[in-house]
Enzyme design. Structure first.
Site, short mmCIF file in Angstrom:
data_model
loop_
_atom_site.label_atom_id
_atom_site.label_comp_id
_atom_site.label_asym_id
_atom_site.label_seq_id
_atom_site.Cartn_x
_atom_site.Cartn_y
_atom_site.Cartn_z
N HIS A 1 46.29 24.92 43.49
CA HIS A 1 46.81 24.98 42.12
C HIS A 1 46.63 23.66 41.38
CE1 HIS A 1 48.94 28.18 44.28
NE2 HIS A 1 49.14 28.77 43.12
N GLU B 1 40.43 38.57 38.59
CA GLU B 1 39.79 37.68 37.62
C GLU B 1 38.38 38.11 37.26
OE1 GLU B 1 43.16 35.47 39.38
OE2 GLU B 1 41.53 36.67 40.24
#
Length: 669
Positions: free
Chosen positions: A475, A408
């Protein structure tokens, strides 16, 4: 070649190859200039006229050799010891001196120091103190060159210490996988501040690391100006013809401390003496003298001309007034100017799920902006884990819809590099939780770059977020508050398909970095009539979903739907329901107008309460809306725990049931 004996014993062997005398002298003068500037700076430092200096004495040949090997319109991303990059690109010295003094003629207008700046005029992108991110930025610039069919390369510098950062490995991997023409220049001077290389890495040479990335690498004597210039020139030509990344390790040494206050006591005397004999300026000077290319008179002339230039530039910089604080200007320069252009929705509509509205907006923005590049894990053939980009690769191709490695941080940096080259980028975080792995370049690069040196970050980061789907602690976070705190970022959080499409389109029009939150639980559960054609909605404008007299309910994201459900169950509650839609900028006018009318306010958010958006709104109301309030501002949020996995635990974690009780408590106040 055979070196003639001189009073100064040469410790570097030079090979002039086919270089003309004039080129050899040009390189000498270029090498001399940063050395003389540094010597002047050290005098000024001792006199207390400058506050800090990061010396590159002993390393000048690398900056000079690399910069002279590149074309003028090829980007260089230097570090704080690469003064020769700036002087070789012929930046006026008075502007450099003004930069170091924090004056308006500098490149950051007093907002950052030293070499922490960039300039599009001279194709230089300066460092930030978090050394690693600039490596990935170079990837983005090089990617733009490839996409724009330009035979150009990008050079980026770091030190041996910087190679220990994860960003170094991410940048090399991205460049190798995508075959980007990046010249990774590693200045190995033996110490990261005071930490020797044996404590930085456990391989013989940093160049050996390239093998693991399938990348070509070279080791060059960083104190030999002719070796640097000749080898980098050949490499640069080859990389333009056959685009690929190359790692070059320059063996060198800095003769001063990390910065002047650090000193060099941690360096053994014998090591200092050994490298003093390899001084790149003095050795090259003696070589030119021995070859009758340079004489003492010409050397004196060069030094006098450079010193005169330095003194005149210092006079100009010193005479410039100190920069004055202008609050309006400071605030205005945090963001690139953006004039919102309304594109009204068409009358033709179609019922879409939230996820379909996001996909449609993304597709229409891709059609509208041919320079928009999408990047993310599994977004190409697979269509993303939520299938938002399914079919995009057939319509837009793999160059514009790019699967990325799992890194990322490096991909956010690559997006920044694309923006520097005038392109737009979208980065899809597979889950908003994973943004923590890319946090540094978002808050320290994207957010600050326009304020620092007037370079915008035209980047949208899509953030699938939120609980309610049994996804557990890694998540399910709704982490918008991480970014609303950071000046320079815009944060958007729609609750309905219509808003999602219109606001996403605006996000791609806006030249500033936008964090675009999409609640996963809404993707396939919420439907709405959405205009078929392209349209936009403005940032900073809340939506008044219901009007009432008794209480103002302020919310955003999935929590808006919880509020609707509870209000539907209690039809006697007369409430204004305000969906913020945009958190930064925030529609304070709409909030105050509603509170002024109802006198009571409750803020419902999915995030836990402490340090979140609702806390700031409550504080604003206490300061600016106190006279309108008939009761305390109440807040409802999730528990102060990570997000649990089990359905019953998750329901208890979320604030929906607590909101029902809290609003009734408020109405009784």
């Amino acid at each position: 070649m055979e070196i003639k004996e001189t009073p100064f014993q040469l410790n570097i062997r030079y090979d002039r190859s086919n270089l003309e005398d004039n080129k050899l002298l040009d390189l000498y003068r270029a090498l001399l200039k940063p050395r003389l500037i540094e010597e002047k700076m050290l005098v000024l430092l001792r006199q207390g006229k400058i506050s800090k200096w990061f010396s590159g004495i002993g390393q000048e040949a690398i900056s000079i050799g690399v910069t002279h090997s590149l074309e003028k319109d090829e980007y260089i991303l230097p570090m704080h010891r690469n003064l020769g990059v700036f002087t070789s690109r012929e930046i006026p010295l008075y502007r450099l001196f003004s930069q170091w003094q924090g004056k308006a003629s500098g490149f950051t207008q007093g907002r950052d120091r030293s070499f922490h700046f960039g300039t599009q005029e001279y194709k230089i992108v300066g460092m930030i103190s978090h050394l690693g991110p600039q490596l990935g930025v170079a990837d983005g610039i090089a990617l733009a060159h490839r996409l724009q069919k330009e035979q150009k390369i990008t050079a980026v510098f770091t030190g041996e210490g910087g190679t220990s950062e994860g960003d170094f490995h991410e940048a090399l991997n991205i460049a190798s996988v995508w075959q980007l023409p990046v010249l990774f220049c590693i200045e190995n001077n033996g110490y990261g501040l005071s930490t020797p290389t044996k404590e930085q890495y456990n391989c013989e040479h940093i160049a050996h690391r390239a093998v693991g990335y399938g990348m070509e690498s070279h080791i060059i004597d960083g104190n030999n100006i002719l070796e640097v210039y000749s080898k980098i020139s050949r490499l640069a030509t080859s990389m333009r013809e056959k685009p690929r990344p190359v790692l070059v390790e320059f063996k060198t040494f800095r003769m001063r401390g990390h910065e002047e206050a650090s000193g060099t006591k941690y360096v053994p005397d014998e090591l200092m003496n050994e490298w003093a004999k390899k001084d790149p300026v003095e050795n090259y000077r003696e070589f030119l003298l021995s070859e009758k290319i340079l004489n003492e008179a010409l050397d004196t002339q060069y030094r006098e001309e450079i010193r005169k230039e330095i003194d005149e530039a210092l006079r100009i910089a010193n005479s410039e007034p100190v920069i004055e604080f202008d609050e309006t200007k400071e605030l205005d320069d945090v963001y690139e100017d953006f004039v919102y252009q309304e594109v009204s929705p068409s009358e033709e509509t179609k019922e879409l799920r939230f996820i379909d509205a996001v996909s449609q907006g993304l597709r229409q923005s891709m059609q509208r902006h041919e320079n928009l590049i999408l990047m993310g894990q599994d977004i190409a053939e697979y269509g993303g884990v939520f299938k938002i980009t399914e079919g995009f690769i057939e319509d837009f191709g793999k160059e514009r819809v790019r699967n990325t490695p799992i890194c990322e941080s490096g991909i956010v940096e690559t997006a920044m590099g694309l923006s520097i080259k005038g392109m737009k980028a979208m980065v899809e975080m597979q889950f908003a939780d994973f943004v923590s792995s890319g946090f540094n370049p978002i808050v320290n690069y994207l957010a600050k770059v326009h304020y620092r040196w007037d370079q915008n970050a035209d980047v949208v980061i899509r953030m699938p977020c939120g609980a309610g789907v049994g996804a557990g602690p890694f998540h399910s976070q709704t982490n918008e508050a991480w970014f609303t705190k950071t000046p320079g970022l815009k944060v958007v959080y729609p609750a309905f398909p219509y808003d999602a499409k219109g606001l996403l389109n605006t996000a791609f029009n806006d030249p500033n970095p936008v964090l675009f939150f999409e609640h996963k639980a809404l993707y396939r559960s919420i439907r709405q009539e959405v205009p078929v054609d392209y349209y936009t909605l403005p940032f900073g404008k809340a939506a008044l979903l219901r009007e009432g007299e008794d209480v103002t309910v302020i919310s955003f994201g999935a929590a808006v739907h919880w509020a609707i459900e509870i209000l539907d169950q209690h039809p006697k509650i007369s409430a204004d329901l305000l969906d913020l839609r945009s958190l930064q900028p925030l529609d304070l006018d709409a909030i105050l107008a509603s509170v002024k009318k109802t006198g009571k306010v409750i803020i419902l958010q999915e995030d836990s309460l402490f340090g979140a958006v609702g806390s700031d709104i409550a504080a604003i109301l206490a300061e600016k809306g106190f006279e309108y309030l008939d009761a305390p501002v109440m807040r409802v949020g999730s528990l102060e725990t990570p997000v649990p996995f089990s359905k019953n635990l998750e329901e208890g974690y979320l604030p929906k049931k607590r909101f029902e009780a809290k609003i009734q408590e408020l109405l009784k106040y």
